[in-house]
Design a protein around this motif. Structure first.
Motif, mmCIF file in Angstrom:
data_model
loop_
_atom_site.group_PDB
_atom_site.id
_atom_site.type_symbol
_atom_site.label_atom_id
_atom_site.label_comp_id
_atom_site.label_asym_id
_atom_site.label_seq_id
_atom_site.Cartn_x
_atom_site.Cartn_y
_atom_site.Cartn_z
ATOM 1 N N GLU A 50 38.507 37.966 48.750
ATOM 2 C CA GLU A 50 39.045 39.217 47.761
ATOM 3 C C GLU A 50 39.095 40.206 48.022
ATOM 4 O O GLU A 50 38.808 41.173 49.077
ATOM 5 N N MET A 51 40.485 40.394 46.983
ATOM 6 C CA MET A 51 41.198 41.452 47.316
ATOM 7 C C MET A 51 40.887 42.854 45.846
ATOM 8 O O MET A 51 40.262 43.101 45.462
ATOM 9 N N ASN A 52 40.473 44.044 46.474
ATOM 10 C CA ASN A 52 39.890 45.183 46.645
ATOM 11 C C ASN A 52 40.404 46.317 47.256
ATOM 12 O O ASN A 52 41.425 46.698 48.390
ATOM 13 N N LEU A 53 40.573 47.801 46.656
ATOM 14 C CA LEU A 53 41.141 48.565 46.240
ATOM 15 C C LEU A 53 39.891 49.771 46.319
ATOM 16 O O LEU A 53 39.177 49.287 45.383
ATOM 17 N N GLY A 54 40.094 50.888 47.734
ATOM 18 C CA GLY A 54 38.805 51.813 47.280
ATOM 19 C C GLY A 54 37.723 51.576 47.987
ATOM 20 O O GLY A 54 37.891 51.308 50.218
ATOM 21 N N ASN A 55 36.434 51.899 47.591
ATOM 22 C CA ASN A 55 35.250 52.125 48.422
ATOM 23 C C ASN A 55 34.507 51.204 48.546
ATOM 24 O O ASN A 55 34.287 50.598 47.745
ATOM 25 N N PRO A 56 34.386 49.988 49.769
ATOM 26 C CA PRO A 56 33.824 49.097 49.280
ATOM 27 C C PRO A 56 32.229 49.049 49.259
ATOM 28 O O PRO A 56 31.404 48.575 48.391
ATOM 29 N N ASP A 57 31.837 50.400 49.577
ATOM 30 C CA ASP A 57 30.387 50.617 49.692
ATOM 31 C C ASP A 57 30.166 51.864 48.222
ATOM 32 O O ASP A 57 28.851 52.168 47.901
ATOM 33 N N ALA A 58 30.784 51.645 47.149
ATOM 34 C CA ALA A 58 31.077 52.327 46.301
ATOM 35 C C ALA A 58 29.378 52.467 45.199
ATOM 36 O O ALA A 58 30.117 51.008 45.565
ATOM 37 N N PRO A 59 29.008 53.644 44.484
ATOM 38 C CA PRO A 59 27.821 52.900 43.513
ATOM 39 C C PRO A 59 28.539 52.316 42.220
ATOM 40 O O PRO A 59 27.538 51.924 41.859
ATOM 41 N N VAL A 60 30.180 51.444 42.243
ATOM 42 C CA VAL A 60 30.217 51.697 40.783
ATOM 43 C C VAL A 60 31.665 50.425 41.551
ATOM 44 O O VAL A 60 32.303 50.710 42.508
ATOM 45 N N THR A 61 31.594 49.180 41.219
ATOM 46 C CA THR A 61 32.196 47.881 41.163
ATOM 47 C C THR A 61 33.374 47.996 39.991
ATOM 48 O O THR A 61 32.147 46.878 38.807
ATOM 49 N N VAL A 62 34.311 47.382 40.115
ATOM 50 C CA VAL A 62 35.019 47.427 39.094
ATOM 51 C C VAL A 62 36.004 45.985 39.275
ATOM 52 O O VAL A 62 36.562 46.013 39.912
ATOM 53 N N ILE A 63 35.710 45.329 38.423
ATOM 54 C CA ILE A 63 36.448 43.842 38.306
ATOM 55 C C ILE A 63 37.373 43.742 37.316
ATOM 56 O O ILE A 63 36.565 43.771 36.278
ATOM 57 N N GLU A 64 38.581 43.746 37.887
ATOM 58 C CA GLU A 64 39.412 43.261 36.694
ATOM 59 C C GLU A 64 40.094 41.611 37.391
ATOM 60 O O GLU A 64 40.493 41.503 37.811
ATOM 61 N N TYR A 65 39.886 40.848 35.581
ATOM 62 C CA TYR A 65 40.218 39.955 35.661
ATOM 63 C C TYR A 65 41.651 39.286 35.175
ATOM 64 O O TYR A 65 41.684 40.267 33.646
ATOM 65 N N ALA A 66 42.174 39.197 36.152
ATOM 66 C CA ALA A 66 43.926 39.210 34.718
ATOM 67 C C ALA A 66 44.665 38.092 35.604
ATOM 68 O O ALA A 66 44.433 37.486 36.533
ATOM 69 N N SER A 67 45.525 37.798 34.214
ATOM 70 C CA SER A 67 46.577 36.495 34.645
ATOM 71 C C SER A 67 47.859 37.024 34.849
ATOM 72 O O SER A 67 48.090 38.367 33.964
#
Length: 220
Positions: A50-67
């Motif tokens: 899973e490719m992520n940036l920022g804080n994995p323990d943050a209260p908000v997770t934003v997932i972008e689905y993109a082509s």
């Protein structure tokens, strides 16, 4: 089956023999079907990072689905994403996840090149892929697209043999498609870019609207 799942099942082809036809200078890339049904529930997708940036323990997770072949996704990356990174990701306020969507084989190839350098290089490579989208897609010829993606990989610090090996990895391609379909079905993704914020799906939107939603969820 969602619309995107159907598109993937109908349109995606595996990159088998990619290193051979690229280095051999073939005038036509082979269109080989997947060796197995990409929707097969038995496909083990646990190897996909899973490719992520920022804080994995943050209260908000934003997932972008993109082509990677979607012009609106390139625009999102050039605008909303850069502002998200400056205002929310770099400060650790949110966890941002990029999930690849495969409308076509070229988007799959781009993903395989982007993932070739591992998680540390992924976001740098996709920035190049999005920024140069019109250039590497060009007129849509498969051999030219693959060669231009190879060049992006090399500029990003990957050697030619490494990129060729990634493009020719049939098992990885099949696993990526199964991984994409699992997530797209679970989140009911039918267009790109789509956003899932703390489990709630949103369509593409201007940064001001996106920021307001994130701020509201941070305040909860």
């Amino acid at each position: 089956m969602t619309r995107l799942t159907a598109i993937a099942a109908l349109c995606l082809v595996l990159v088998a023999g990619g290193a051979y036809w690229l280095t051999a200078g073939s005038a036509k890339a082979p269109d080989l079907p997947f060796a197995a049904n990409a929707q097969d529930a038995d496909v083990d997708t646990s190897s996909i990072v899973e490719m992520n940036l920022g804080n994995p323990d943050a209260p908000v997770t934003v997932i972008e689905y993109a082509s990677f072949t979607c012009p609106h996704c390139a625009d999102f990356h050039a605008n909303q994403f850069k502002q998200l990174k400056a205002n929310y990701i770099d400060s650790g306020k949110i966890n941002f996840i990029h999930r690849d969507v495969y409308f076509d084989r070229f988007g799959l190839w781009a993903s395989m090149v982007a993932r070739c350098g591992g998680k540390d290089r992924f976001f740098g490579i996709i920035s190049m892929i999005y920024d140069q989208q019109k250039d590497w897609i060009g007129s849509g010829d498969a051999v030219g697209i693959a060669e231009r993606l190879r060049k992006i990989g090399k500029v990003a610090g990957l050697d030619a043999a490494q990129v060729d090996a990634c493009l020719a990895d049939q098992d990885k391609a099949k696993t990526l498609v199964a991984w994409f379909q699992q997530h797209a079905d679970a989140d009911n993704i039918d267009s790109t870019p789509s956003l899932v914020i703390n489990g709630e799906k949103y369509s593409n939107m201007p940064y001001a609207e996106l920021s307001a939603i994130i701020d509201e969820k941070l305040a909860e």
